[in-house]
Design a protein around this motif. Structure first.
Motif, PDB file in Angstrom:
ATOM      1  N   ALA A  75       4.769  -0.126   6.441  1.00 55.32           N
ATOM      2  CA  ALA A  75       5.731  -1.207   6.664  1.00 55.32           C
ATOM      3  C   ALA A  75       5.017  -2.550   6.608  1.00 55.32           C
ATOM      4  CB  ALA A  75       6.437  -1.034   8.015  1.00 55.32           C
ATOM      5  N   HIS A  76       5.755  -3.581   6.177  1.00 57.44           N
ATOM      6  CA  HIS A  76       5.170  -4.915   6.069  1.00 57.44           C
ATOM      7  C   HIS A  76       6.268  -5.956   6.313  1.00 57.44           C
ATOM      8  CE1 HIS A  76       2.911  -8.328   4.460  1.00 57.44           C
ATOM      9  NE2 HIS A  76       1.839  -7.552   4.443  1.00 57.44           N
ATOM     10  N   PRO A  77       5.945  -7.063   6.998  1.00 55.58           N
ATOM     11  CA  PRO A  77       6.964  -8.094   7.257  1.00 55.58           C
ATOM     12  C   PRO A  77       7.311  -8.936   6.040  1.00 55.58           C
ATOM     13  CG  PRO A  77       4.848  -8.763   8.160  1.00 55.58           C
ATOM     14  CD  PRO A  77       4.679  -7.346   7.704  1.00 55.58           C
ATOM     15  N   GLU A  94      -3.778   0.015   4.902  1.00 52.77           N
ATOM     16  CA  GLU A  94      -3.085   1.060   5.648  1.00 52.77           C
ATOM     17  C   GLU A  94      -3.229   2.422   4.984  1.00 52.77           C
ATOM     18  OE1 GLU A  94      -1.416   1.023   8.655  1.00 52.77           O
ATOM     19  OE2 GLU A  94      -2.507  -0.865   8.802  1.00 52.77           O
ATOM     20  N   THR A  95      -3.034   2.474   3.668  1.00 57.64           N
ATOM     21  CA  THR A  95      -3.092   3.769   2.992  1.00 57.64           C
ATOM     22  C   THR A  95      -4.492   4.366   3.039  1.00 57.64           C
ATOM     23  OG1 THR A  95      -3.467   2.732   0.819  1.00 57.64           O
ATOM     24  CG2 THR A  95      -1.184   3.169   1.450  1.00 57.64           C
ATOM     25  N   GLU A 100      -7.937   8.585   4.994  1.00 58.73           N
ATOM     26  CA  GLU A 100      -9.220   8.940   5.599  1.00 58.73           C
ATOM     27  C   GLU A 100      -9.023   9.809   6.834  1.00 58.73           C
ATOM     28  OE1 GLU A 100     -13.238   6.803   7.482  1.00 58.73           O
ATOM     29  OE2 GLU A 100     -11.580   5.583   6.694  1.00 58.73           O
ATOM     30  N   GLU A 101      -8.012   9.468   7.644  1.00 55.05           N
ATOM     31  CA  GLU A 101      -7.762  10.197   8.885  1.00 55.05           C
ATOM     32  C   GLU A 101      -6.744  11.320   8.702  1.00 55.05           C
ATOM     33  OE1 GLU A 101      -6.734   7.393  11.912  1.00 55.05           O
ATOM     34  OE2 GLU A 101      -8.471   6.111  11.508  1.00 55.05           O
ATOM     35  N   LYS A 102      -6.273  11.507   7.459  1.00 54.78           N
ATOM     36  CA  LYS A 102      -5.289  12.552   7.134  1.00 54.78           C
ATOM     37  C   LYS A 102      -4.049  12.473   8.031  1.00 54.78           C
ATOM     38  CE  LYS A 102      -8.771  15.817   5.397  1.00 54.78           C
ATOM     39  NZ  LYS A 102      -8.384  15.679   3.985  1.00 54.78           N
ATOM     40  N   LEU A 103      -3.591  11.262   8.274  1.00 55.74           N
ATOM     41  CA  LEU A 103      -2.433  11.079   9.147  1.00 55.74           C
ATOM     42  C   LEU A 103      -1.141  11.580   8.508  1.00 55.74           C
ATOM     43  CD1 LEU A 103      -3.217   7.520  10.588  1.00 55.74           C
ATOM     44  CD2 LEU A 103      -3.727   9.766  11.566  1.00 55.74           C
TER      45      LEU A 103
END
Length: 216
Positions: A75-77, A94-95, A100-103
């Protein structure tokens, strides 16, 4: 030419092609979303990226058929005056962290939890649940056939490949971006309950206009 400019621009800006497509979709959605600064909540525009988890589970594409999909949301404003370059780079921050953290694996847990209670919800509750917990206007689903073809040891050049996707509970609009034989095909699937055809035409035109304005 637009695809060549897209790749070159992504490299110069140090983002991925998927990041750049997400930024272009996000900007093209702004006229659809409307004014946000006066909104009490949700002043950001959110788009999702659909990812294939095959490598995370160690499946070999030559022996195991099918897609293993999850997604993540950014998301971005979109403050006034922000350019496409800055937006794409913000998205990349963000991506990169998510990958990297496999979110993106968390989405599977959320979908499993939702599946447990979904059949007990009324249609009105389902709409509210979706809007509250996964508010994404659209998504990018990208497949690089050229890379897959090379990994599989294809001797001949890959053919052009046109792909369709379905929408689902994650997003009411999905852009299927498929690269093959030096060409990018981008088709849009959408829910008619969420978007009118002329609105989708405007979104597609907005993305194409941005692609044509990239430096060749």
């Amino acid at each position: 030419p637009e695809f060549a400019a897209l790749i070159r621009t992504a490299r110069e800006w140090e983002v991925t092609v998927n990041d750049l497509l997400m930024a272009m979709l996000m900007e093209a959605l702004v006229p659809v979303v409307g004014e946000r600064p006066t909104a009490e909540r949700r002043r950001e525009v959110a788009v999702a990226s659909i990812v294939n988890l095959r490598r995370d589970f160690g499946y070999d594409a030559t022996t195991t058929f099918g897609q293993f999909l999850s997604s993540f949301r950014v998301a971005h404003p979109l403050p006034p005056g922000i350019g496409l370059k800055r937006l794409a780079q913000d998205i990349h921050v963000e991506t990169a962290r998510i990958k990297e953290e496999k979110l993106y694996l968390q989405t599977l847990l959320a979908m499993a939890a939702i599946g447990g209670v979904w059949r007990f919800l009324s249609p009105a509750q389902r709409r509210g649940f979706h809007a509250k917990h996964y508010p994404a206007w659209g998504a990018i689903s990208m497949v690089n056939v050229d890379a897959l073809w090379q990994e599989a040891g294809g001797a001949l050049p890959p053919p052009e490949y046109v792909r369709a996707v379905s929408t689902g509970p994650l997003a009411p609009l999905v852009v299927a971006a498929t690269t093959s034989a030096g060409v990018l095909h981008a088709g849009i699937s959408y829910r008619t309950a969420a978007f009118a055809p002329d609105v989708v035409d405007a979104i597609a035109a907005g993305m194409l206009e941005r692609a044509r304005h990239l430096k060749a």
